[in-house]
Design an enzyme around this catalytic site. Structure first.
Site, PDB file in Angstrom:
ATOM      1  N   HIS A 241     -11.404 -47.192  19.548  1.00 57.50           N
ATOM      2  CA  HIS A 241     -11.861 -46.477  18.340  1.00 57.50           C
ATOM      3  C   HIS A 241     -12.486 -45.277  18.774  1.00 57.50           C
ATOM      4  O   HIS A 241     -12.839 -45.118  20.051  1.00 57.50           O
ATOM      5  CB  HIS A 241     -12.635 -47.147  17.366  1.00 57.50           C
ATOM      6  CG  HIS A 241     -11.812 -48.300  16.603  1.00 57.50           C
ATOM      7  ND1 HIS A 241     -11.718 -48.207  15.226  1.00 57.50           N
ATOM      8  CD2 HIS A 241     -11.540 -49.429  16.991  1.00 57.50           C
ATOM      9  CE1 HIS A 241     -10.914 -49.282  14.772  1.00 57.50           C
ATOM     10  NE2 HIS A 241     -10.671 -49.771  15.859  1.00 57.50           N
TER      11      HIS A 241
ATOM     12  N   ARG B 161     -11.138 -53.807   8.401  1.00 56.17           N
ATOM     13  CA  ARG B 161     -11.890 -54.817   7.566  1.00 56.17           C
ATOM     14  C   ARG B 161     -10.801 -55.774   6.984  1.00 56.17           C
ATOM     15  O   ARG B 161     -11.188 -56.486   5.916  1.00 56.17           O
ATOM     16  CB  ARG B 161     -12.199 -53.861   6.338  1.00 56.17           C
ATOM     17  CG  ARG B 161     -13.686 -53.114   6.720  1.00 56.17           C
ATOM     18  CD  ARG B 161     -14.626 -53.481   7.388  1.00 56.17           C
ATOM     19  NE  ARG B 161     -15.564 -52.265   7.781  1.00 56.17           N
ATOM     20  CZ  ARG B 161     -15.599 -51.685   8.868  1.00 56.17           C
ATOM     21  NH1 ARG B 161     -14.588 -51.806   9.860  1.00 56.17           N
ATOM     22  NH2 ARG B 161     -16.430 -50.654   9.029  1.00 56.17           N
TER      23      ARG B 161
ATOM     24  N   GLU C 220     -15.756 -47.454  21.286  1.00 55.71           N
ATOM     25  CA  GLU C 220     -16.002 -46.140  20.900  1.00 55.71           C
ATOM     26  C   GLU C 220     -16.048 -45.241  21.698  1.00 55.71           C
ATOM     27  O   GLU C 220     -17.084 -45.017  22.584  1.00 55.71           O
ATOM     28  CB  GLU C 220     -17.271 -46.282  19.894  1.00 55.71           C
ATOM     29  CG  GLU C 220     -17.416 -47.321  18.772  1.00 55.71           C
ATOM     30  CD  GLU C 220     -16.610 -47.167  17.708  1.00 55.71           C
ATOM     31  OE1 GLU C 220     -15.894 -46.136  17.580  1.00 55.71           O
ATOM     32  OE2 GLU C 220     -16.677 -47.866  16.624  1.00 55.71           O
TER      33      GLU C 220
HETATM   34  N1  ING Z   1     -16.074 -48.315  14.185  1.00 54.28           N
HETATM   35  C1  ING Z   1     -15.949 -49.546  13.831  1.00 54.28           C
HETATM   36  C2  ING Z   1     -15.378 -49.653  12.403  1.00 54.28           C
HETATM   37  O1  ING Z   1     -14.505 -50.175  11.957  1.00 54.28           O
HETATM   38  C3  ING Z   1     -16.379 -51.847  14.337  1.00 54.28           C
HETATM   39  C4  ING Z   1     -16.820 -50.458  14.251  1.00 54.28           C
HETATM   40  C5  ING Z   1     -16.184 -52.501  15.468  1.00 54.28           C
HETATM   41  C6  ING Z   1     -16.155 -52.728  13.260  1.00 54.28           C
HETATM   42  C7  ING Z   1     -15.755 -53.757  15.517  1.00 54.28           C
HETATM   43  C8  ING Z   1     -15.906 -54.144  13.072  1.00 54.28           C
HETATM   44  C9  ING Z   1     -15.347 -54.560  14.377  1.00 54.28           C
HETATM   45  O2  ING Z   1     -16.310 -49.345  11.532  1.00 54.28           O
HETATM   46  C10 ING Z   1     -15.304 -47.185  13.925  1.00 54.28           C
HETATM   47  N2  ING Z   1     -15.635 -46.109  14.535  1.00 54.28           N
HETATM   48  O3  ING Z   1     -14.354 -46.983  13.509  1.00 54.28           O
HETATM   49 ZN    ZN Z   2     -12.285 -46.792  14.063  1.00 52.35          ZN
END
Ligand code: ING
Ligand code: ZN
Length: 316
Positions: free
Chosen positions: A198, A146, A274
């Site tokens: 991720h 973020r 993911e």
């Molecule tokens: N999923 C991500 C997360 O940070 C994501 C999903 C992808 C967010 C691309 C922002 C951009 O929440 C996980 N599992 O971390």
């Molecule tokens: Zn993640």
């Protein structure tokens, strides 16, 4: 079982082991591999990445594919995915074209402080380990996914250091995200494909998290589907098929993510993977926990997608 010259795929290796492995690999394969210390984490751990090139990385005449894992600490199964790719590019080369035609940047542990914390203290830790956000450091850590400079703090993140999606003090306030920004400042003009790995959910996601689509969204979707099919063709039968789509449409609205930042600075193909959740023999989802039997498989099946993505992105 892949162990010769490399790291075994029967356990999830700790930071110090991976760190030393990267150094050893560069020593053993000096013609193709160099290790770069890109900077230090909040707690001072060296963040190293590999440059892999069959010619000379600094010749700057080939497209680059960049892959990273463990931006989120608890997502352990993402580590064997990058380590397996390294293995297939350096030690057990079966796809000569990928080494001949492409230069590679591979960053296996993007968040070393959080990763070690998830081993030593708190298995489900997600963020980095930054302090100074609260008096007495009652809550700590920034969600690195973020903290990137794409519509930072606009959607799907928190102002509170106590939350798992805390976005930090500003874009790139954290050393770990600034390091990724700087790698892309140096090499971004050659990067054709970027994969931020991720877990979990068996998804291939592309931008943008605010539900705006990049100009090449249809190409992103098409290549995403091709990568997903390559995994599904060899996946564990008990795992479900991958799904592919825009982050906001198939997951949730969120800004400040790494793959969105990378898409937005002009890299043509930027995805968040993911990887699958581990499902135990009783069939129940174990989420971030890792089945030792799945470690090598996670590397193997993700590599099928990387091959497809790299070949296409490098030629277009
Ligand atoms: N999923 C991500 C997360 O940070 C994501 C999903 C992808 C967010 C691309 C922002 C951009 O929440 C996980 N599992 O971390
Ligand atoms: Zn993640």
């Amino acid at each position: 079982n892949v162990t010769r010259d490399g790291l075994s795929f029967d356990v999830i290796h700790r930071y110090a082991v991976v760190d030393q492995y990267l150094v050893n690999l560069a020593n053993r394969y000096p013609q193709t591999v160099s290790v770069v210390s890109a900077g230090r984490s909040f707690e001072g751990r060296d963040i190293k990445y590999l440059r892999i090139s069959s010619t000379n990385f600094q010749n700057r005449n080939k497209p680059i594919v960049m892959i990273q894992s463990l931006l989120h600490a608890r997502e352990w199964v993402t580590l064997p995915a990058t380590l397996y790719a390294i293995h297939k590019l350096v030690i057990d080369i079966t796809d000569q074209d990928l080494v001949r035609d492409i230069d590679w940047i591979i960053l296996p542990i993007a968040n070393p402080d959080g990763y070690e914390h998830s081993h030593t203290s708190s298995r489900y830790w997600r963020k980095n380990r930054a302090t100074g956000y609260m008096i007495g450091n009652l809550c700590m850590g920034v969600d690195l996914n973020r903290n990137f400079d794409f519509m930072w703090s606009v959607m799907g993140s928190s102002n509170s250091p106590c939350m798992d999606d805390f976005h930090g003090r500003g874009p790139f306030s954290e050393p770990e995200t600034a390091i990724i920004r700087d790698i892309l400042r140096e090499h971004g003009n050659r990067v054709e494909l970027y994969l931020d790995i991720h877990s979990f959910g068996s998804m291939i996601l592309y931008g943008f998290g605010n539900a705006q689509l990049p100009a090449n969204a249809l190409m992103l979707n098409w290549l995403g589907v091709n990568m997903a099919q390559a995994i599904d063709a060899v996946k564990w039968p008990s795992n479900r098929n991958y799904i592919v789509g825009n982050i906001a449409l198939i997951l949730y609205r969120v800004t400040g993510g790494a793959s969105d930042y990378v898409q937005n600075i002009g890299i043509p193909f930027s995805y968040t993977f993911e990887l699958p959740a581990y499902r135990n023999l009783q069939g129940s989802l174990q989420g971030f926990l890792v089945d030792p039997n799945f470690i090598e498989q996670a590397g193997f099946e993700t590599w099928e997608a990387i091959k497809i993505g790299a070949r296409f992105a490098a030629q277009n």
